[in-house]
Design an enzyme around this catalytic site. Structure first.
Site, PDB file in Angstrom:
ATOM      1  N   HIS A  32     -19.355 -11.506  25.162  1.00 34.69           N
ATOM      2  CA  HIS A  32     -20.774 -11.827  25.321  1.00 34.69           C
ATOM      3  C   HIS A  32     -21.402 -10.826  26.279  1.00 34.69           C
ATOM      4  CE1 HIS A  32     -19.918 -16.152  23.863  1.00 34.69           C
ATOM      5  NE2 HIS A  32     -20.456 -15.437  22.898  1.00 34.69           N
ATOM      6  N   GLU A  36     -22.513 -11.405  30.205  1.00 32.98           N
ATOM      7  CA  GLU A  36     -21.558 -11.992  31.153  1.00 32.98           C
ATOM      8  C   GLU A  36     -20.863 -10.872  31.931  1.00 32.98           C
ATOM      9  OE1 GLU A  36     -19.334 -14.576  28.513  1.00 32.98           O
ATOM     10  OE2 GLU A  36     -21.168 -15.611  27.903  1.00 32.98           O
ATOM     11  N   ARG A  93     -26.996 -11.731  24.446  1.00 31.83           N
ATOM     12  CA  ARG A  93     -25.655 -12.320  24.310  1.00 31.83           C
ATOM     13  C   ARG A  93     -24.833 -11.685  23.185  1.00 31.83           C
ATOM     14  NH1 ARG A  93     -23.044 -17.547  24.509  1.00 31.83           N
ATOM     15  NH2 ARG A  93     -22.210 -18.243  22.524  1.00 31.83           N
ATOM     16  N   HIS A 106     -15.008 -15.007  30.007  1.00 32.96           N
ATOM     17  CA  HIS A 106     -16.457 -15.250  29.878  1.00 32.96           C
ATOM     18  C   HIS A 106     -17.020 -15.672  31.232  1.00 32.96           C
ATOM     19  CE1 HIS A 106     -16.862 -15.902  25.326  1.00 32.96           C
ATOM     20  NE2 HIS A 106     -15.547 -15.811  25.472  1.00 32.96           N
ATOM     21  N   GLU A 151     -14.090 -19.364  31.834  1.00 39.51           N
ATOM     22  CA  GLU A 151     -15.517 -19.261  32.179  1.00 39.51           C
ATOM     23  C   GLU A 151     -15.577 -19.091  33.686  1.00 39.51           C
ATOM     24  OE1 GLU A 151     -18.073 -19.150  30.146  1.00 39.51           O
ATOM     25  OE2 GLU A 151     -17.396 -20.059  28.264  1.00 39.51           O
TER      26      GLU A 151
HETATM   27  O1  0X9 Z   1     -20.309 -20.539  23.818  1.00 44.74           O
HETATM   28  C1  0X9 Z   1     -19.375 -19.771  24.019  1.00 44.74           C
HETATM   29  O2  0X9 Z   1     -18.963 -18.960  23.198  1.00 44.74           O
HETATM   30  C2  0X9 Z   1     -18.679 -19.829  25.352  1.00 44.74           C
HETATM   31  N1  0X9 Z   1     -19.539 -20.168  26.415  1.00 44.74           N
HETATM   32  S1  0X9 Z   1     -20.502 -19.001  26.976  1.00 44.74           S
HETATM   33  O3  0X9 Z   1     -21.411 -19.611  27.942  1.00 44.74           O
HETATM   34  N2  0X9 Z   1     -19.624 -17.941  27.757  1.00 44.74           N
HETATM   35  O4  0X9 Z   1     -21.159 -18.377  25.881  1.00 44.74           O
HETATM   36  C3  0X9 Z   1     -17.640 -20.895  25.254  1.00 44.74           C
HETATM   37  C4  0X9 Z   1     -16.411 -20.320  24.757  1.00 44.74           C
HETATM   38  C5  0X9 Z   1     -15.345 -21.332  24.810  1.00 44.74           C
HETATM   39  N3  0X9 Z   1     -15.303 -22.083  23.662  1.00 44.74           N
HETATM   40  C6  0X9 Z   1     -14.721 -21.604  22.551  1.00 44.74           C
HETATM   41  N4  0X9 Z   1     -14.229 -20.407  22.547  1.00 44.74           N
HETATM   42  N5  0X9 Z   1     -14.645 -22.393  21.535  1.00 44.74           N
HETATM   43 ZN    ZN Z   2     -19.399 -16.164  26.809  1.00 45.35          ZN
END
Ligand code: 0X9
Ligand code: ZN
Length: 314
Positions: free
Chosen positions: A67, A70, A125, A195, A269
């Site tokens: 992303h 980040e 993003r 992330h 995260e």
């Molecule tokens: O939404 C996402 O892809 C991630 N959160 S973010 O705020 N960094 O965009 C979550 C990723 C974790 N979940 C999965 N990989 N399923």
């Molecule tokens: Zn992310």
């Protein structure tokens, strides 16, 4: 390289230069490899950190910056590489890990998007692929992997921030990562994708409430990592299944990696909890990286102890 500021965010050009400097300074353990081209035809490289050995070794994969906004994620990948390289000779813990494991680190997965956050829109993003005759841009690369693609927590509308792409693995960046991981999957012990933000260690799955077969072990290893993280600077992390403690997602790299058979697959995260969100101040880079390093090392010790003895080296 002696003066490279690891407590700063770096534009992509500097990260490319850094990769060259790293491989030139540590030629006996670091090699740089081409993974593929981005949509805007920039080369994607990963660093392989490996000590010469006749024995087959298990692989640890880490990618950062899938992303674009980040920024702490690429900063951590760089920090991780430096820590391993600066310490593997004198620090017995890191020496043992590197003797028995190979590290593959992709510092910026979504290079086009990362550059766009530096030039045009700090909070972008997605990738920068063009859709609907140039009327909307970008695929969420973490919705584009071939696992329950676009079934939940993802959008088929290209103007949405979670656009899953036109089909599974439609994007050059996810194609490059998928085919590489697929080709090495028998040897990959651990898949880590970095992330921000939210302070979470997430396990599969995001697309279903079913649990992976080694769920208990994943939780144990993840919780121990969160404890090691907290011991550094007191930062609290939560550990759990992605769908349980965050939200539903389909087509994520982490779920895909687990489902092709990689036993330990986690999303980190990193900081913070929303005060600054994606725009984490540079003053927090060092502490964030120190505590994340402690968590990652905890995971690596555990997975190595459990499954890393692929050879007689001990
Ligand atoms: O939404 C996402 O892809 C991630 N959160 S973010 O705020 N960094 O965009 C979550 C990723 C974790 N979940 C999965 N990989 N399923
Ligand atoms: Zn992310």
């Amino acid at each position: 390289l002696e003066t490279y500021p690891y407590n700063r965010y770096h534009p992509m050009g500097e990260i490319y230069q850094w990769m060259s400097l790293i491989r030139e300074k540590y030629p006996e353990v670091v090699t740089q490899h081409f993974l593929g081209m981005t949509y805007e035809t920039r080369p994607m490289y990963y660093l392989k950190i490996s000590q010469p050995s006749n024995n087959p070794k298990k692989i640890i994969w880490m990618d950062c910056g899938i992303h674009a906004r980040e920024w702490i994620a690429p900063a951590f990948c760089q920090w991780f590489v430096r820590e391993i390289l600066q310490n593997y000779q004198d620090n017995s813990r890191i020496r043992r890990l590197l003797k028995n494991l190979d590290f593959y680190v992709l510092p910026v997965l979504n290079i086009d998007g990362y550059i766009y956050t530096w030039t045009t829109d700090r909070l972008w993003r997605k990738s920068r692929s063009s859709h609907n005759n140039g009327t909307c841009f970008g695929t969420d690369l973490n919705r584009n992997f071939n696992v329950s693609w676009c079934s939940i927590g993802a959008s088929k509308n290209c103007s949405d921030s979670t656009f899953c792409g036109t089909e599974p693995v439609s994007e050059p960046e996810t194609k490059a990562v998928s085919s590489f991981i697929e080709s090495k999957k028998e040897d990959i012990l651990c898949f880590l994708t970095i992330h921000s933000y939210g302070q979470l260690i997430l396990m599969p799955y995001g697309y279903t409430r079913n649990k992976p077969s080694n769920y208990k072990e994943l939780i144990q290893v993840g919780q121990k990592a969160a404890n090691a993280l907290k011991a550094k600077h007191g930062t609290n992390y939560r550990v759990g299944s992605s769908i349980d403690i965050l939200y539903a997602t389909s087509g994520s790299s982490r779920d895909w990696a687990r489902d092709i058979g990689i036993p330990f697959s986690y999303t980190f995260e990193l900081r913070d909890n929303g005060t600054h969100g994606f725009v984490l101040p540079e003053a927090q880079i060092q502490a964030t990286c120190e505590e994340t390093m402690a968590a990652v090392l905890s995971i690596l010790d555990d997975v190595y102890e459990k499954y890393g003895y692929s050879n007689s080296a001990g």
